[in-house]
Design an enzyme around this catalytic site. Structure first.
Site, PDB file in Angstrom:
ATOM      1  N   HIS A 172      -9.269  -3.711  -2.218  1.00 31.19           N
ATOM      2  CA  HIS A 172      -8.274  -2.964  -1.441  1.00 31.19           C
ATOM      3  C   HIS A 172      -8.649  -1.476  -1.421  1.00 31.19           C
ATOM      4  O   HIS A 172      -8.628  -0.837  -0.364  1.00 31.19           O
ATOM      5  CB  HIS A 172      -6.888  -3.180  -2.070  1.00 31.19           C
ATOM      6  CG  HIS A 172      -5.772  -2.455  -1.391  1.00 31.19           C
ATOM      7  ND1 HIS A 172      -4.764  -3.117  -0.728  1.00 31.19           N
ATOM      8  CD2 HIS A 172      -5.482  -1.131  -1.287  1.00 31.19           C
ATOM      9  CE1 HIS A 172      -3.901  -2.217  -0.245  1.00 31.19           C
ATOM     10  NE2 HIS A 172      -4.314  -1.010  -0.577  1.00 31.19           N
ATOM     11  N   GLU A 173      -9.003  -0.944  -2.587  1.00 29.50           N
ATOM     12  CA  GLU A 173      -9.352   0.478  -2.670  1.00 29.50           C
ATOM     13  C   GLU A 173     -10.647   0.785  -1.919  1.00 29.50           C
ATOM     14  O   GLU A 173     -10.749   1.812  -1.241  1.00 29.50           O
ATOM     15  CB  GLU A 173      -9.445   0.929  -4.129  1.00 29.50           C
ATOM     16  CG  GLU A 173      -8.126   0.876  -4.872  1.00 29.50           C
ATOM     17  CD  GLU A 173      -6.980   1.527  -4.122  1.00 29.50           C
ATOM     18  OE1 GLU A 173      -7.133   2.675  -3.654  1.00 29.50           O
ATOM     19  OE2 GLU A 173      -5.921   0.891  -3.974  1.00 29.50           O
ATOM     20  N   CYS A 213       0.851  -1.185   0.000  1.00 30.85           N
ATOM     21  CA  CYS A 213       0.000   0.000   0.000  1.00 30.85           C
ATOM     22  C   CYS A 213       0.885   1.232   0.000  1.00 30.85           C
ATOM     23  O   CYS A 213       1.892   1.276   0.718  1.00 30.85           O
ATOM     24  CB  CYS A 213      -0.889  -0.020   1.245  1.00 30.85           C
ATOM     25  SG  CYS A 213      -2.007   1.380   1.374  1.00 30.85           S
ATOM     26  N   HIS A 220     -10.108   1.216   1.692  1.00 28.55           N
ATOM     27  CA  HIS A 220      -9.638   2.560   2.069  1.00 28.55           C
ATOM     28  C   HIS A 220     -10.807   3.505   2.317  1.00 28.55           C
ATOM     29  O   HIS A 220     -10.727   4.387   3.171  1.00 28.55           O
ATOM     30  CB  HIS A 220      -8.745   3.157   0.980  1.00 28.55           C
ATOM     31  CG  HIS A 220      -7.324   2.722   1.053  1.00 28.55           C
ATOM     32  ND1 HIS A 220      -6.528   2.925   2.155  1.00 28.55           N
ATOM     33  CD2 HIS A 220      -6.548   2.083   0.146  1.00 28.55           C
ATOM     34  CE1 HIS A 220      -5.320   2.434   1.927  1.00 28.55           C
ATOM     35  NE2 HIS A 220      -5.306   1.914   0.714  1.00 28.55           N
TER      36      HIS A 220
END
Length: 185
Positions: free
Chosen positions: A155-156, A112, A159
């Site tokens: 993953h995004e 990341c 966030h």
């Protein structure tokens, strides 16, 4: 232009917040942010530009990573050498509307841009997802993704929900994997 110094690192509270939905039409500021995030990804994947500006290569960049708590991420998953990207878009207000039971993880783990250390271990993700999002024009999209592009989008989206990849790693045994989990090389 977004540089590495503009990307906040773990420990910054913005990374642990649930990002706010984005309204349409986009403000000039949001439109510029979307363009800047995509430009960062393009530059980070160009060896000459990345070296010149000391950029770490990335395939995704979420607005919270540049200290803007909004549901917006740029995603640029390159295709095979010389071919078009597998996925290139700014995903706004993304939602996973369905997913496989099958899990997958990257063999080498995840990294990341907001985490300056290696965190070894498998990060279990859904192998296949159906994603609904809006683009910068407000047009709704529904796409099906599998394997690496699905992992990148998850993953995004994490966030945008205040979650970092290492939150998913088994603390007791980082490389523990259920027998049916796909390990992607």
């Amino acid at each position: 232009m977004i540089l590495m110094k503009d990307i906040i690192r773990e420990g910054n509270p913005t990374l642990r917040e649930i990002a706010q939905p984005v309204s349409f039409p986009l403000s000039d500021e949001d439109r510029q942010l979307a363009a800047d995030m995509m430009t960062f990804l393009e530059n980070s994947q160009d060896p000459e530009i990345a070296a010149k500006y000391q950029l770490r290569a990335g395939v995704g960049l979420a607005a919270p990573q540049v200290d803007v708590s909004k549901q917006m991420s740029a995603v640029l998953v390159p295709g095979p050498e010389g071919e078009a990207p597998i996925l290139k878009d700014v995903i706004i207000n993304p939602k996973i509307i369905s997913h496989s039971v099958q899990d997958a993880a990257l063999a080498e783990g995840e990294g990341c841009l907001s985490v300056d250390r290696e965190v070894p271990g498998y990060v279990p993700r859904h192998d296949r997802i159906t994603l609904r999002y809006q683009d910068v024009e407000g047009v709704s999209h529904k796409i099906r993704l599998k394997n690496y592009p699905a992992i990148v989008c998850q993953h995004e989206i994490d966030h945008l929900n205040g979650i970092l990849f290492f939150d998913h790693i088994n603390k007791e045994n980082p490389f523990a994997a259920p027998d049916d989990m796909i390990i992607l090389e």
